[in-house]
Design an enzyme around this catalytic site. Structure first.
Site, PDB file in Angstrom:
ATOM      1  N   HIS A  22       0.830  -1.209   0.000  1.00  0.00           N
ATOM      2  CA  HIS A  22       0.000   0.000   0.000  1.00  0.00           C
ATOM      3  C   HIS A  22       0.867   1.262   0.000  1.00  0.00           C
ATOM      4  CE1 HIS A  22      -3.892  -1.959   0.140  1.00  0.00           C
ATOM      5  NE2 HIS A  22      -3.326  -2.853   0.959  1.00  0.00           N
ATOM      6  N   ASP A  24       2.551   1.813  -3.300  1.00  0.00           N
ATOM      7  CA  ASP A  24       2.800   2.076  -4.731  1.00  0.00           C
ATOM      8  C   ASP A  24       1.946   3.209  -5.284  1.00  0.00           C
ATOM      9  OD1 ASP A  24       0.500   0.435  -4.641  1.00  0.00           O
ATOM     10  OD2 ASP A  24       1.066  -0.751  -6.404  1.00  0.00           O
ATOM     11  N   SER A 111      -2.157 -13.079  -9.413  1.00  0.00           N
ATOM     12  CA  SER A 111      -2.547 -13.857 -10.595  1.00  0.00           C
ATOM     13  C   SER A 111      -3.102 -12.924 -11.676  1.00  0.00           C
ATOM     14  CB  SER A 111      -3.580 -14.926 -10.223  1.00  0.00           C
ATOM     15  OG  SER A 111      -4.708 -14.334  -9.629  1.00  0.00           O
ATOM     16  N   SER A 112      -3.839 -11.901 -11.276  1.00  0.00           N
ATOM     17  CA  SER A 112      -4.409 -10.977 -12.271  1.00  0.00           C
ATOM     18  C   SER A 112      -3.333 -10.134 -12.927  1.00  0.00           C
ATOM     19  CB  SER A 112      -5.411 -10.026 -11.623  1.00  0.00           C
ATOM     20  OG  SER A 112      -6.376 -10.737 -10.942  1.00  0.00           O
ATOM     21  N   ASP A 154       2.319  -4.845  -9.063  1.00  0.00           N
ATOM     22  CA  ASP A 154       2.208  -6.215  -9.566  1.00  0.00           C
ATOM     23  C   ASP A 154       2.819  -6.350 -10.955  1.00  0.00           C
ATOM     24  OD1 ASP A 154       0.817  -6.389  -7.235  1.00  0.00           O
ATOM     25  OD2 ASP A 154      -1.158  -6.520  -8.172  1.00  0.00           O
TER      26      ASP A 154
HETATM   27  C1  GLA Z   1      -2.577  -4.984  -4.863  1.00  0.00           C
HETATM   28  C2  GLA Z   1      -2.427  -3.905  -5.930  1.00  0.00           C
HETATM   29  C3  GLA Z   1      -1.021  -3.318  -5.906  1.00  0.00           C
HETATM   30  C4  GLA Z   1      -0.621  -2.862  -4.505  1.00  0.00           C
HETATM   31  C5  GLA Z   1      -0.889  -3.979  -3.489  1.00  0.00           C
HETATM   32  C6  GLA Z   1      -0.652  -3.520  -2.078  1.00  0.00           C
HETATM   33  O1  GLA Z   1      -1.760  -6.083  -5.174  1.00  0.00           O
HETATM   34  O2  GLA Z   1      -2.678  -4.449  -7.214  1.00  0.00           O
HETATM   35  O3  GLA Z   1      -0.938  -2.240  -6.828  1.00  0.00           O
HETATM   36  O4  GLA Z   1      -1.271  -1.679  -4.156  1.00  0.00           O
HETATM   37  O5  GLA Z   1      -2.217  -4.461  -3.586  1.00  0.00           O
HETATM   38  O6  GLA Z   1       0.699  -3.219  -1.896  1.00  0.00           O
END
Ligand code: GLA
Length: 347
Positions: A22, A24, A111-112, A154
């Site tokens: 949390h 990014d 996975s997404s 991700d």
């Molecule tokens: C999910 C979101 C990422 C990031 C994380 C928490 O994976 O897709 O962009 O914010 O939560 O770090």
């Protein structure tokens, strides 16, 4: 230019975030590894203006007419990601292929994100894009497909992973720095519960950070001393998580780089506590699993990984210390395995 009959095979790994969750979407720091679970897309270009994909994870195939439109109304839901990536690429010619995955779905291992990256490499295998451009394209596609204002962690992790390394991501200037993983430690993952980010309070957390930034300016530049103008208790604790988490990422990189596993582990545990108490994205099950790991001899630290609200917990541990979890290996980022061109341009 691709032509009907051209074949392509690509792979894109999932990720485990060691620390820096949390952060990014406010341009902060994160330290993920790309993991040895991946999505493989294989297929062939066609003349028909339609993308058809089967999936070993969903019995309903995706069939997307091109040019892709009305993305959020497409069924099954995973086909929305296909349509959104195709729309971002401006893809007009068809594709017929398959998706195979060893990344557990809804486990917080992206996975997404890996699916988006694999689709972008497969459908855009001849596009002249850098890895960073692919990451940005996939982030836009992710947001268009789900309506969730997710960050870029991700996609960057899946594209920039490096064998034996974590990668330090600066989500403001979008730079990537490899951090060798020390000998004498392993990263273990325990699956706790299924969750999806869509429908979770994720968007609410993003909004809270932006509301805090309206008062005190960019969180990525803030220190604890800058938080006092935040009179709202909830905004204060959300901002405190982000500010302290960015600092923990910096210190964890130092700990891992100097082989100080004890410090690195303590920072991971502190990250979990901050996500639990200040960011409020943990669950009783995740907390209990972290406690169990922390009471296991040889565990340096443990935390939830990813968005929270369920998913997985991870630990940094002496090899063999945790017997009932899956040991993950840090692998190279996504690649075009065969067919296509151009994907090895530097970021
Ligand atoms: C999910 C979101 C990422 C990031 C994380 C928490 O994976 O897709 O962009 O914010 O939560 O770090």
């Amino acid at each position: 230019m691709s032509a009907a009959g051209d074949r392509v095979e690509v792979r894109a790994p999932g990720r485990v975030n060691l620390i820096g969750d949390h952060t990014d979407y406010t341009g902060g720091l994160a330290l993920p590894i790309a993991i040895d679970r991946q999505i493989v897309v294989r297929g062939v270009d066609t003349d028909e203006p339609v993308i058809t994909l089967t999936s070993d994870q969903d019995s309903t195939q995706a069939s997307v007419r091109l040019p892709a439109a009305g993305i959020t109304d497409i069924d099954p839901p995973w086909a929305r990601r296909v349509a959104a990536v195709a729309a971002e690429l401006g893809r007009e010619n068809g594709f017929d292929g398959s998706v195979e995955s060893t990344v557990p779905i809804g486990a917080g291992l992206s996975s997404s994100g890996a699916l988006g990256v694999a689709l972008a490499l497969a459908l855009g295998a001849d596009a002249d894009l850098s890895r960073l451009e692919v990451a940005l394209l996939c982030q836009r596609a992710q947001q268009a497909a789900t309506g969730v204002p997710a960050g870029i962690l991700d996609e960057m992790a899946s594209l920039h992973g490096l064998d034996g390394h974590a990668v330090l991501l600066d989500c403001h200037d979008l730079t990537v720095e490899p951090v060798p993983l020390p000998e004498g430690a392993e990263i273990v993952v325990k699956y706790i519960s299924h969750r999806t980010v869509a429908g979770s309070p994720y968007s609410d957390r993003v909004a809270a950070c932006h509301a805090a930034e309206e008062v005190i300016g960019p969180l990525r530049l803030a220190g604890m001393e800058d938080l006092s103008p935040l009179s709202d208790r909830v905004l204060l604790s959300r901002a405190r998580h982000v500010v302290t988490e960015n600092e923990r990422v910096r210190q964890c990189v130092e700990g891992l780089s100097s082989g100080d596993l004890k410090t690195a582990g303590q920072l991971m545990t502190a990250s979990h506590i901050s996500l639990r108490d200040d960011y409020e994205v943990s669950t009783p099950e995740l907390d209990a699993a972290v406690e169990t790991l922390l009471s296991t001899p040889g565990v340096y630290g443990a935390r939830l990984t990813g968005a929270g609200f369920g998913g997985c917990v991870i630990a940094l541990a002496e090899p063999g210390a945790v017997t009932d979890a899956w040991v993950v290996r840090a692998v190279d980022g996504a690649e075009v395995v065969s067919g296509g061109s151009n994907y090895y341009r530097a970021p």
